[in-house]
Scaffold this motif. Sequence first.
Motif, PDB file in Angstrom:
ATOM      1  N   GLU A  47     -40.203 -50.758  81.543  1.00  0.00           N
ATOM      2  CA  GLU A  47     -39.241 -50.329  82.560  1.00  0.00           C
ATOM      3  C   GLU A  47     -40.063 -49.347  83.682  1.00  0.00           C
ATOM      4  OE1 GLU A  47     -36.111 -48.932  80.233  1.00  0.00           O
ATOM      5  OE2 GLU A  47     -35.336 -50.778  79.585  1.00  0.00           O
ATOM      6  N   ILE A  51     -36.134 -50.350  89.607  1.00  0.00           N
ATOM      7  CA  ILE A  51     -34.972 -51.363  89.861  1.00  0.00           C
ATOM      8  C   ILE A  51     -34.989 -51.625  91.505  1.00  0.00           C
ATOM      9  CG2 ILE A  51     -32.795 -52.229  89.269  1.00  0.00           C
ATOM     10  CD1 ILE A  51     -32.968 -50.522  86.549  1.00  0.00           C
ATOM     11  N   PRO A  56     -30.818 -56.020  91.003  1.00  0.00           N
ATOM     12  CA  PRO A  56     -30.895 -55.320  89.909  1.00  0.00           C
ATOM     13  C   PRO A  56     -31.548 -55.850  88.770  1.00  0.00           C
ATOM     14  CG  PRO A  56     -28.411 -55.825  90.126  1.00  0.00           C
ATOM     15  CD  PRO A  56     -29.391 -56.439  91.404  1.00  0.00           C
ATOM     16  N   ARG A  59     -37.492 -55.876  89.078  1.00  0.00           N
ATOM     17  CA  ARG A  59     -38.308 -54.361  89.063  1.00  0.00           C
ATOM     18  C   ARG A  59     -39.339 -54.540  89.771  1.00  0.00           C
ATOM     19  NH1 ARG A  59     -37.053 -50.329  85.448  1.00  0.00           N
ATOM     20  NH2 ARG A  59     -35.070 -50.884  84.239  1.00  0.00           N
ATOM     21  N   SER A  71     -39.289 -59.365  86.243  1.00  0.00           N
ATOM     22  CA  SER A  71     -38.100 -59.328  85.472  1.00  0.00           C
ATOM     23  C   SER A  71     -37.999 -59.376  84.112  1.00  0.00           C
ATOM     24  CB  SER A  71     -37.217 -60.774  86.001  1.00  0.00           C
ATOM     25  OG  SER A  71     -35.800 -60.637  85.540  1.00  0.00           O
TER      26      SER A  71
END
Length: 89
Positions: A47, A51, A56, A59, A71
């Motif tokens: 992460e 985003i 959404p 990234r 993704s």
Amino acid sequence: MRLKFTHESFNDLVRLREFIAEKNPSAAEKYARKLMSTIQNLIINPELGKILDEKPDVRELVAGNYIVRYSLRGDIIYILKVWHGKEYR
């Protein structure tokens, strides 16, 4: 987690390396290694990238002068696109 490169992102990496290698082959190797190292950091911290508002499920990671779009789907990180920040996209 594991990485999977799309055909397009793999071609992006080849294209970027070839572009640098035309003028400086040793720099091309250096930049390729550094970029791949940054991308591999996603395995530990998937992460890391921000985003995208318009997508959404995608990234975007800044890796030095390069942008990496990816993704997350289950335990796979799909690398979608890679380009130099000065390129028009």
